[in-house]
Scaffold this motif. Sequence first.
Motif, PDB file in Angstrom:
ATOM      1  N   THR A  26       0.848  -1.189   0.000  1.00 33.09           N
ATOM      2  CA  THR A  26       0.000   0.000   0.000  1.00 33.09           C
ATOM      3  C   THR A  26       0.882   1.237   0.000  1.00 33.09           C
ATOM      4  N   TYR A  27       0.336   2.366  -0.432  1.00 31.86           N
ATOM      5  CA  TYR A  27       1.075   3.621  -0.353  1.00 31.86           C
ATOM      6  C   TYR A  27       0.972   4.153   1.065  1.00 31.86           C
ATOM      7  N   ARG A  28       2.117   4.315   1.708  1.00 33.45           N
ATOM      8  CA  ARG A  28       2.154   4.790   3.090  1.00 33.45           C
ATOM      9  C   ARG A  28       3.444   5.546   3.341  1.00 33.45           C
ATOM     10  N   VAL A  67      10.956  11.296   5.715  1.00 32.41           N
ATOM     11  CA  VAL A  67       9.764  10.451   5.607  1.00 32.41           C
ATOM     12  C   VAL A  67       9.121  10.698   4.238  1.00 32.41           C
ATOM     13  N   VAL A  68       8.965   9.630   3.464  1.00 28.11           N
ATOM     14  CA  VAL A  68       8.381   9.755   2.128  1.00 28.11           C
ATOM     15  C   VAL A  68       7.203   8.790   1.990  1.00 28.11           C
TER      16      VAL A  68
END
Length: 504
Positions: free
Chosen positions: A340-342, A351-352
Motif C-alpha cells: 500500500t502507499y504509506r 519520511v516519504v
Amino acid sequence: MPNRFLQKYASEIKGFIGCYDRVIISGTLNKWGFSYGMFSYLLQRKIKAVDISKFGKGYSDRLRQNITTIAKNEEIKIQYIRNPGSFDKEKDIKKRLKQFPKEEGIVHIYSSLEICSSYEGKWDSKTRKASLKNITPRSLVYYIYFIDKMLGLCFIRIPTWIPFRIMFYFNGHNLLASKLRKNNIEYKMEDNAFTDIADFQKAQKLSNDIRAKDLHIWLDKIIGRYLPFIEETGQYYRWTIQQAEYASDTIFKDKEFLRLLYEELSVNSIHCVKPDNIATYFSRALAAHYQEEVGSKYNKHILGTTIKHFMGANSIKMYDKASVVLRVETTTNNIHEFHTYREVPKRNGEVVRQNAIMKKSIYSLYDLAKVSSAANGRYLDFISYFNCNIQGRKNLLKVAQKVYYRKRSYRGFNFFDPSDIEVLLVLSSGEFNINGFRNKSIRKKMKSKKSSSAVTRILKRLLLHGLIKKVKNSFKYYLTQLGKNAIAVLFVVKEQNIVPIMNN
C-alpha cells in the motif's frame, strides 16, 4: 466495485455490500512480548533469567484470581474444557444465548490447558552468559465470551503465563449492524449475512468508515479489566492483525436463480481459474521464484460448498449464504503479502510516501479493507465472463420434474426412457412442425400401439411441462420452443454422445 458482474445480473440483484467478516487481533506486550525485551526487563530489575518462572508465577496467580473474581461478580461459573479440540465453544455459546438472551456483558467463560508461547531461562557454561529461549508449554487459558454494544458477540483468549499474548475476535457484520441501527437504517440479517438493507449506498459508506484509533482505545480499556498489572509494569499492548476476512456480498432477489447461478460459477471456477489468475486477484504477478503454494480447492460441508483459491497464506473464497447471498471473501493470514502507499521513514530521517509492504498494525485495517475489496472485485469481474446457462438448467428441471394438476401428478420426461424417447421422436416429424398434430396423427406414427386415452394422457403431460401448446377452440397442438429444444437435446445426447461411446 465489481461493475461488470453487477451489470450483468442487475435485474436479479437486490443490492451489494462489502464489509469485514471474521477479524482476529493479536495483542503483544511491548516489553514482555519478545525474548530480548523480557531479558532486558529482568536484567534492569536484577532478576536472574533462570528465575523467570518464579517471577512469572506471581503475575499468573494475580491474573487467575482477578478473572475468578470477575466471574463470581457476574454469577458465572468458569467451565473447564478437558478436550478443547472436540468442544465447539461457538455452538455452546449460541445455545446459551438462545436459552438466556443477553444484550450486553459477559456471556460465559471457558478455561482449558493449551499450548502457549513462553520463555525459559538458559545458562551457557562456556560463555558464562544467561539468556532466554522461546518455549511452547501447556498453560491454562481463559476464553471470555461477551457481547459489546458496538461489536456484538466477541471473545478474548487470555493465557495465564508470561508473556500473556492476547487473541481478540470480533465480527465485522455485527459492527456494521450496530452502525445501521445507530443511523436508523432498517436491515435484515440471517446466518451472518445481510439479506436486505434499506439503503445499500449509505450502508457501504458506514462500512468504509473504519476507525482503528477507536478500536485501539476500546481494546486497551477492555484488556485492562482482566490484566490488573499492565500499568504498574509500565507496559502497553501492541495490537496487530492476525487474521482478517473481508466479504463482498451480492444479495439476489430469487433463491432459485442464485442456486442455479452458483452451480454454474462453481463448476467454471474450478476448471477455469489458473494460478496466474489467482495472482492477479491479489494484484500480483506469479514470479518464477515464488515458493508458496498456489491453487484451488472445492470443499463440501454440511452447509454447502466452497470454492477456495489460495496464494500462500492468503486466499479468496466463494460460497452462498442464507440462500440469497453470493459471498466472495478475501482471507488474510499474512498481511505482508500486500502493498500500500504509506509513509516510510528513511535512514537519513526523511519520511516519504511510497508503495511499501503493509504493516500488521490494526491501523492497517482501512488499507487492508480497500485491498481486499479490490481483490474480491477482480474475482467477481473474472467470473462475470463465464457463460451463463441458468435458463437451460431451469428448462431442464421443468422438463424432468414431476408436476401436479388438480391433485394429480404427472411425471417428467426422461431422455433415457424408451417410451419418452419414442414420443419426442414422433413429435419431431417435419409435417407436425408445419400443420401441427392431433391425438390420431400421433397414434399413427407410434410403433408401440397406444389407445386414444393413453395418448390423451401423454398430451396432457406434454402440455403441463410446456413442451406443446394447444390451438384455441380446436384439438390441434404445436411444439413450443422448449419442446423443440428438448428434442434437439435428445438427438445430441443420443447421436453425438451415447452412440459414439458405446461404439468403442
